[in-house]
Design a protein around this motif. Structure first.
Motif, mmCIF file in Angstrom:
data_model
loop_
_atom_site.group_PDB
_atom_site.id
_atom_site.type_symbol
_atom_site.label_atom_id
_atom_site.label_comp_id
_atom_site.label_asym_id
_atom_site.label_seq_id
_atom_site.Cartn_x
_atom_site.Cartn_y
_atom_site.Cartn_z
ATOM 1 N N GLY A 199 0.829 -1.199 0.000
ATOM 2 C CA GLY A 199 0.000 0.000 0.000
ATOM 3 C C GLY A 199 0.860 1.244 0.000
ATOM 4 O O GLY A 199 2.015 1.224 -0.423
ATOM 5 N N TYR A 203 -4.255 -1.845 -3.727
ATOM 6 C CA TYR A 203 -4.667 -2.056 -2.339
ATOM 7 C C TYR A 203 -5.300 -0.824 -1.700
ATOM 8 O O TYR A 203 -6.075 -0.961 -0.753
ATOM 9 C CB TYR A 203 -3.449 -2.488 -1.513
ATOM 10 C CG TYR A 203 -2.752 -3.705 -2.069
ATOM 11 C CD1 TYR A 203 -3.347 -4.966 -1.971
ATOM 12 C CD2 TYR A 203 -1.516 -3.619 -2.698
ATOM 13 C CE1 TYR A 203 -2.718 -6.095 -2.483
ATOM 14 C CE2 TYR A 203 -0.881 -4.737 -3.212
ATOM 15 C CZ TYR A 203 -1.482 -5.974 -3.109
ATOM 16 O OH TYR A 203 -0.865 -7.082 -3.629
ATOM 17 N N THR A 204 -4.952 0.343 -2.187
ATOM 18 C CA THR A 204 -5.495 1.576 -1.600
ATOM 19 C C THR A 204 -5.357 2.729 -2.567
ATOM 20 O O THR A 204 -4.436 2.753 -3.400
ATOM 21 C CB THR A 204 -4.778 1.925 -0.277
ATOM 22 O OG1 THR A 204 -5.324 3.144 0.248
ATOM 23 C CG2 THR A 204 -3.282 2.117 -0.498
ATOM 24 N N ASP A 214 -5.183 5.754 -1.203
ATOM 25 C CA ASP A 214 -4.599 6.760 -0.312
ATOM 26 C C ASP A 214 -3.115 6.453 -0.090
ATOM 27 O O ASP A 214 -2.780 5.455 0.550
ATOM 28 C CB ASP A 214 -5.352 6.747 1.028
ATOM 29 C CG ASP A 214 -4.906 7.858 1.968
ATOM 30 O OD1 ASP A 214 -3.833 8.454 1.738
ATOM 31 O OD2 ASP A 214 -5.640 8.121 2.940
ATOM 32 N N SER A 257 -7.175 -5.777 0.608
ATOM 33 C CA SER A 257 -7.438 -4.373 0.308
ATOM 34 C C SER A 257 -7.467 -3.560 1.606
ATOM 35 O O SER A 257 -7.964 -4.016 2.636
ATOM 36 C CB SER A 257 -8.780 -4.232 -0.407
ATOM 37 O OG SER A 257 -9.117 -2.882 -0.576
ATOM 38 N N LEU A 258 -6.928 -2.353 1.558
ATOM 39 C CA LEU A 258 -6.837 -1.505 2.741
ATOM 40 C C LEU A 258 -7.989 -0.509 2.860
ATOM 41 O O LEU A 258 -8.185 0.085 3.908
ATOM 42 C CB LEU A 258 -5.501 -0.754 2.733
ATOM 43 C CG LEU A 258 -4.262 -1.656 2.815
ATOM 44 C CD1 LEU A 258 -3.003 -0.852 2.521
ATOM 45 C CD2 LEU A 258 -4.171 -2.297 4.181
ATOM 46 N N ASP A 259 -8.730 -0.309 1.774
ATOM 47 C CA ASP A 259 -9.840 0.650 1.839
ATOM 48 C C ASP A 259 -11.040 0.199 1.001
ATOM 49 O O ASP A 259 -11.809 1.030 0.511
ATOM 50 C CB ASP A 259 -9.378 2.044 1.396
ATOM 51 C CG ASP A 259 -8.779 2.046 -0.007
ATOM 52 O OD1 ASP A 259 -8.873 0.999 -0.701
ATOM 53 O OD2 ASP A 259 -8.224 3.077 -0.417
ATOM 54 N N ARG A 262 -10.884 -1.263 -1.834
ATOM 55 C CA ARG A 262 -10.570 -1.217 -3.258
ATOM 56 C C ARG A 262 -10.580 -2.644 -3.831
ATOM 57 O O ARG A 262 -10.016 -3.560 -3.252
ATOM 58 C CB ARG A 262 -9.195 -0.580 -3.456
ATOM 59 C CG ARG A 262 -8.897 -0.140 -4.875
ATOM 60 C CD ARG A 262 -7.582 0.642 -4.879
ATOM 61 N NE ARG A 262 -7.240 1.156 -6.184
ATOM 62 C CZ ARG A 262 -7.739 2.270 -6.704
ATOM 63 N NH1 ARG A 262 -8.600 2.975 -5.993
ATOM 64 N NH2 ARG A 262 -7.373 2.684 -7.895
#
Length: 256
Positions: free
Chosen positions: A119, A129-130, A132, A219-221, A223
């Motif tokens: 990320g 993964y993100t 941001d 995925s971190l958000d 996505r």
């Protein structure tokens, strides 16, 4: 604590001793063009499949005296107590709080946690993964516990390299890895499935990748990003191999 003096230790030796070895591809790479050959790895018995996360290989080396070192795959970046650390890829910034926490409960010995940091701004795959660039994640994928570290630190460089790349590092088994991850409060790379056999053909393995891992599970958000591939290993971690989407797609495209 076992007597240990990091400042008196040859850091080149410690670095080599705690590096992560190369993982072979499930299908052998063709040295002529980088494509895949129809020669799969042989797995004795059941195979555990885990997601291969596309980030940067990082390590937390807990030392016998309660101190630690943080490293990338190739080099050591920071030791506990340092005023300045190497800022490469944000590894030290992201993993230092984790290392501080783990060091407090360390029971001696030399233990290496191998994590994938992903990320943020870590490589071109970060966007899978993100969205941001300030958001990072990490997943534990292996642990080495080296009991005879004092003797190993006296080995010549060539011996360490050969030992490491021939599977000499004492990696934790799947059961032990899960227990260590639980005690450390670290999430493992996603466990996908266990199989008694894997496809032998390149086309068959590509089909398995598409079916079993259409999107990343880390995925971190939220996505809906693309996964890099799958790592296959035996429960005792004696045999391990990787299958990446890009290798299979490139090979099949050339054949068409």
């Amino acid at each position: 604590m076992t007597p240990f003096d990091l400042r008196a230790t040859d850091l080149r030796v410690l670095n080599s001793l705690t590096k992560y070895p190369s993982i072979p591809t499930y299908h052998e790479l063709d040295p002529r063009n980088g494509g895949l050959l129809e020669s799969p790895a042989a797995f004795p018995g059941a195979v555990i499949a885990t997601e291969k996360v596309d980030g940067t290989n990082s390590r937390l080396v807990l030392l016998p005296d309660g101190s630690y070192v943080i490293g990338s795959r190739e080099e050591l970046l920071f030791a506990r107590g340092d005023l300045i650390g190497n800022p490469a890829l944000g590894i030290v910034e992201q993993l230092r709080p984790v290392a501080d926490r783990l060091a407090e409960g360390h029971d001696g010995g030399l233990r290496v946690f191998f994590l994938e940091l992903y990320g943020g701004k870590v490589g071109g795959a970060a966007k899978q993964y993100t969205s941001d660039p300030s958001v990072f994640g990490w997943r534990l994928f292996d642990v080495v516990e080296l009991d005879d570290w004092a003797a190993a630190l006296t080995w010549p460089a060539a011996q360490i390299s050969a030992w490491r790349e021939s599977g000499g590092q004492p990696f934790a088994s799947e059961e032990a890895l899960a227990a260590l991850a639980g005690r450390a409060g670290l999430a493992l790379t996603p466990r996908l499935f266990t199989a008694e056999a894997l496809p032998e053909s390149v086309a068959g393995m590509h089909a398995l990748l598409v079916e079993r891992l259409p999107r990343t599970l880390v995925s971190l958000d939220g996505r809906d990003g693309r996964a890099e591939g799958i790592v296959f290993r035996t429960a005792d971690r004696k045999v391990i191999a990787k299958a990446r989407f890009q290798d299979y797609e490139r090979t099949l495209k050339r054949r068409r």
